[in-house]
Motif scaffolding. Structure first.
Motif, PDB file in Angstrom:
ATOM      1  N   UNK A 312       0.852  -1.186   0.000  1.00 13.49           N
ATOM      2  CA  UNK A 312       0.000   0.000   0.000  1.00 13.49           C
ATOM      3  C   UNK A 312       0.886   1.233   0.000  1.00 13.49           C
ATOM      4  N   UNK A 313       0.363   2.295  -0.561  1.00 12.87           N
ATOM      5  CA  UNK A 313       1.062   3.578  -0.577  1.00 12.87           C
ATOM      6  C   UNK A 313       0.001   4.658  -0.657  1.00 12.87           C
ATOM      7  N   UNK A 314       0.094   5.656   0.202  1.00 14.05           N
ATOM      8  CA  UNK A 314      -0.908   6.719   0.218  1.00 14.05           C
ATOM      9  C   UNK A 314      -0.288   7.970   0.820  1.00 14.05           C
ATOM     10  N   UNK A 320       1.118  16.651   4.645  1.00 14.23           N
ATOM     11  CA  UNK A 320       2.464  16.413   4.144  1.00 14.23           C
ATOM     12  C   UNK A 320       3.028  15.084   4.581  1.00 14.23           C
ATOM     13  N   UNK A 321       2.181  14.047   4.617  1.00 16.10           N
ATOM     14  CA  UNK A 321       2.583  12.754   5.146  1.00 16.10           C
ATOM     15  C   UNK A 321       2.429  11.661   4.093  1.00 16.10           C
ATOM     16  N   UNK A 322       3.431  10.773   4.035  1.00 16.46           N
ATOM     17  CA  UNK A 322       3.410   9.608   3.155  1.00 16.46           C
ATOM     18  C   UNK A 322       3.288   8.361   4.025  1.00 16.46           C
ATOM     19  N   UNK A 323       2.364   7.483   3.676  1.00 21.41           N
ATOM     20  CA  UNK A 323       2.166   6.232   4.409  1.00 21.41           C
ATOM     21  C   UNK A 323       2.392   5.051   3.467  1.00 21.41           C
ATOM     22  N   UNK A 361       2.137  -4.011   8.709  1.00 17.10           N
ATOM     23  CA  UNK A 361       2.524  -2.870   9.530  1.00 17.10           C
ATOM     24  C   UNK A 361       2.612  -1.637   8.642  1.00 17.10           C
ATOM     25  N   UNK A 362       1.989  -0.553   9.072  1.00 12.41           N
ATOM     26  CA  UNK A 362       1.959   0.693   8.314  1.00 12.41           C
ATOM     27  C   UNK A 362       2.966   1.676   8.896  1.00 12.41           C
ATOM     28  N   UNK A 363       3.717   2.336   8.006  1.00 14.37           N
ATOM     29  CA  UNK A 363       4.715   3.324   8.406  1.00 14.37           C
ATOM     30  C   UNK A 363       4.341   4.705   7.875  1.00 14.37           C
ATOM     31  N   UNK A 365       6.121   8.390   6.701  1.00 14.12           N
ATOM     32  CA  UNK A 365       7.303   9.178   6.341  1.00 14.12           C
ATOM     33  C   UNK A 365       6.902  10.644   6.390  1.00 14.12           C
ATOM     34  N   UNK A 366       7.602  11.398   7.217  1.00 10.85           N
ATOM     35  CA  UNK A 366       7.308  12.829   7.327  1.00 10.85           C
ATOM     36  C   UNK A 366       8.607  13.577   7.567  1.00 10.85           C
ATOM     37  N   UNK A 367       8.862  14.567   6.707  1.00 11.45           N
ATOM     38  CA  UNK A 367      10.071  15.388   6.824  1.00 11.45           C
ATOM     39  C   UNK A 367      11.325  14.532   6.902  1.00 11.45           C
ATOM     40  N   UNK A 368      11.348  13.436   6.157  1.00 10.88           N
ATOM     41  CA  UNK A 368      12.531  12.598   6.079  1.00 10.88           C
ATOM     42  C   UNK A 368      12.678  11.572   7.175  1.00 10.88           C
ATOM     43  N   UNK A 369      11.799  11.579   8.167  1.00 11.52           N
ATOM     44  CA  UNK A 369      11.868  10.634   9.271  1.00 11.52           C
ATOM     45  C   UNK A 369      10.816   9.540   9.098  1.00 11.52           C
ATOM     46  N   UNK A 370      11.086   8.380   9.731  1.00 13.69           N
ATOM     47  CA  UNK A 370      10.233   7.209   9.593  1.00 13.69           C
ATOM     48  C   UNK A 370       9.677   6.807  10.947  1.00 13.69           C
ATOM     49  N   UNK A 371       8.404   6.436  10.977  1.00  5.61           N
ATOM     50  CA  UNK A 371       7.792   5.967  12.219  1.00  5.61           C
ATOM     51  C   UNK A 371       6.713   4.939  11.905  1.00  5.61           C
ATOM     52  N   UNK A 372       6.623   3.852  12.684  1.00  3.63           N
ATOM     53  CA  UNK A 372       5.508   2.925  12.530  1.00  3.63           C
ATOM     54  C   UNK A 372       4.221   3.574  13.035  1.00  3.63           C
ATOM     55  N   UNK A 373       3.091   3.128  12.517  1.00  3.67           N
ATOM     56  CA  UNK A 373       1.817   3.748  12.863  1.00  3.67           C
ATOM     57  C   UNK A 373       0.841   2.738  13.460  1.00  3.67           C
ATOM     58  N   UNK A 374       0.547   1.662  12.719  1.00  7.00           N
ATOM     59  CA  UNK A 374      -0.444   0.693  13.185  1.00  7.00           C
ATOM     60  C   UNK A 374      -0.161  -0.645  12.516  1.00  7.00           C
TER      61      UNK A 374
END
Length: 418
Positions: A312-314, A320-323, A361-363, A365-374
């Motif tokens: 998935x990609x959204x 300004x967020x990429x998931x 697992x969904x991640x 990407x915001x301002x070059x940083x990565x974080x898991x979400x759900x």
């Protein structure tokens, strides 16, 4: 003139927070989740479609039976869920007002979409191996048929176009339709094409030359994952075609998942890296929702082993967020642990989560940083300012019977950006 403005029954899956959390703004715009403080605020989900026990119910009483087949959302917030029931495919349309419509789909059956996108006229495109267009009244039309003999990625007419599978679809604000497609037998490669009526144009990717190396030592392959400045989108060779093709738009350009990475196709037709597999060992262990794990450029998206759809990609343009989803491990939605789904309140919602199938697992990407979400989702979709997720569950032992399945859509409560 810019590059984009100038462009007029369940499938067999063979190929295809901890405690109470406090949300604070961390560096580079990623929201860090910790378990400290008396004013802790959890990350919650809201059931917006399905999750009830009554197929004729309203609101949170409504059940949406069947296996998951596709998820899409319009920019204004209308959500589309496709399910496979015993008698065929169904399109559920949930408007921001709360009104829900159940629309039987005619002309196609058992077409599970890897990705779906909503057109300005309310039609929904399904990238489901072939490319389908579902009208607002539920009439399905096949736009691209992959039952063809000779692959023609450089064709200029849809009627002459032949590809192995379509896995991604995204629609620009002007209504232009973009697909991610792959040749999977023969000269393996992944591409992005733009459709305009019966015309089709190559936007990204290229066929391999005779005997060309598929290794990262080939600059054309390396630039498909981690492009050098000025790399043209049509100069790269993307070879991980079973994990490529998903697309998403925002004002910066078109995002393209191509195997272990994500690139952005800019308005001038060049590529910029987003997730680039530069140094995966630098990515920290996942701790919990919105907890930054490092630079997105260092991350590597793993090959899918989940039972869910492959990728998935959204994007959420208003934030300004990429998931994206990583299917390299299997997760079930859970009411416990660091990735628990809070705000699961009714008995039927709890039952759906308890009986849910494996997901991804969904991640963020915001301002070059990565974080898991759900964790534990089948698919994601976004509107202008919201993230939606799909989950499915199974009751009983007959996995091939759609009557034993149920699907729901939830909205993730995102941290305040202000």
């Amino acid at each position: 003139m810019s590059f984009f403005s100038s462009l007029s029954r369940r499938r067999r899956r063979t190929m295809v927070g901890a405690g109470i959390a406090t949300l604070t703004i961390a560096g580079f715009g990623i929201y860090r989740v910790t378990s400290d403080g008396p004013d802790a605020v959890p990350v919650n989900v809201d059931f917006i479609l399905g999750g009830g026990a009554d197929v004729n119910g309203r609101g949170d009483k409504l059940a949406t039976p069947g296996t998951y087949q596709g998820l899409a959302a319009a920019s204004a917030g209308t959500v589309y869920l496709f399910t496979q029931e015993t008698d065929g495919m169904v399109m559920w349309r949930k408007k921001p007002s709360g009104a829900v419509e159940r629309i039987p789909v005619s002309g196609v059956n058992e077409a599970q979409a890897e990705q779906a996108a909503v057109a300005p006229d309310g039609s929904v495109y399904l990238a489901a191996g072939d490319l389908w267009k579902i009208s607002p009244k539920g009439k399905a039309t096949k736009i691209i048929d992959t039952r063809c003999k000779k692959h023609t990625p450089l064709a200029t007419l849809v009627s002459k176009f032949c590809t192995g599978q379509v896995t991604g679809v995204s629609i620009a604000r002007d209504g232009s339709v973009y697909i991610g497609d792959q040749v999977i037998l023969g000269d393996d490669a992944s591409y992005v094409h733009r459709l305009d009526g019966d015309s089709i144009k190559l936007v990204a990717g290229r066929p391999p030359a005779a005997g060309e190396s598929y290794k990262l030592s080939n600059p054309a392959v390396k630039n498909g994952i981690d492009p050098s400045s000025g790399t043209k989108a049509t100069d790269v060779l993307v070879t991980d075609n079973l994990n490529s093709g998903w697309l998403a738009f925002d004002k910066e350009g078109l995002y393209w998942r191509n195997g272990p990475g994500i690139v952005r196709i800019n308005h001038d037709g060049t590529l910029s890296p987003v997730v680039a597999a530069k140094s995966p060992r630098k990515i920290a262990e996942t701790k919990g929702p919105f907890d930054s794990v490092g630079r997105a450029l260092d991350a590597e998206i793993r090959r899918n082993i989940s039972d869910a759809t492959r990728g998935d990609l959204a994007v959420i343009p208003g934030r300004g967020e990429v998931y994206y989803s990583d299917g390299g491990a299997k997760y079930k939605p859970t009411k416990e642990g660091p990735f628990r789904w809070r705000d699961v309140v009714s008995d039927s919602q709890k039952k759906l989560i308890d009986e849910s199938t494996n997901g991804k697992l969904v991640y963020l990407v915001k301002a070059g940083k990565l974080a898991p979400v759900i964790a534990g989702v089948q698919a994601i979709a976004t509107s202008e300012d919201a993230l939606y997720i799909a989950v499915e569950s199974e009751s009983g032992n007959d996995r091939e019977n759609p009557e034993n399945w149920s699907t729901a859509v939830l909205r993730l409560q995102l941290p305040n950006t202000k």
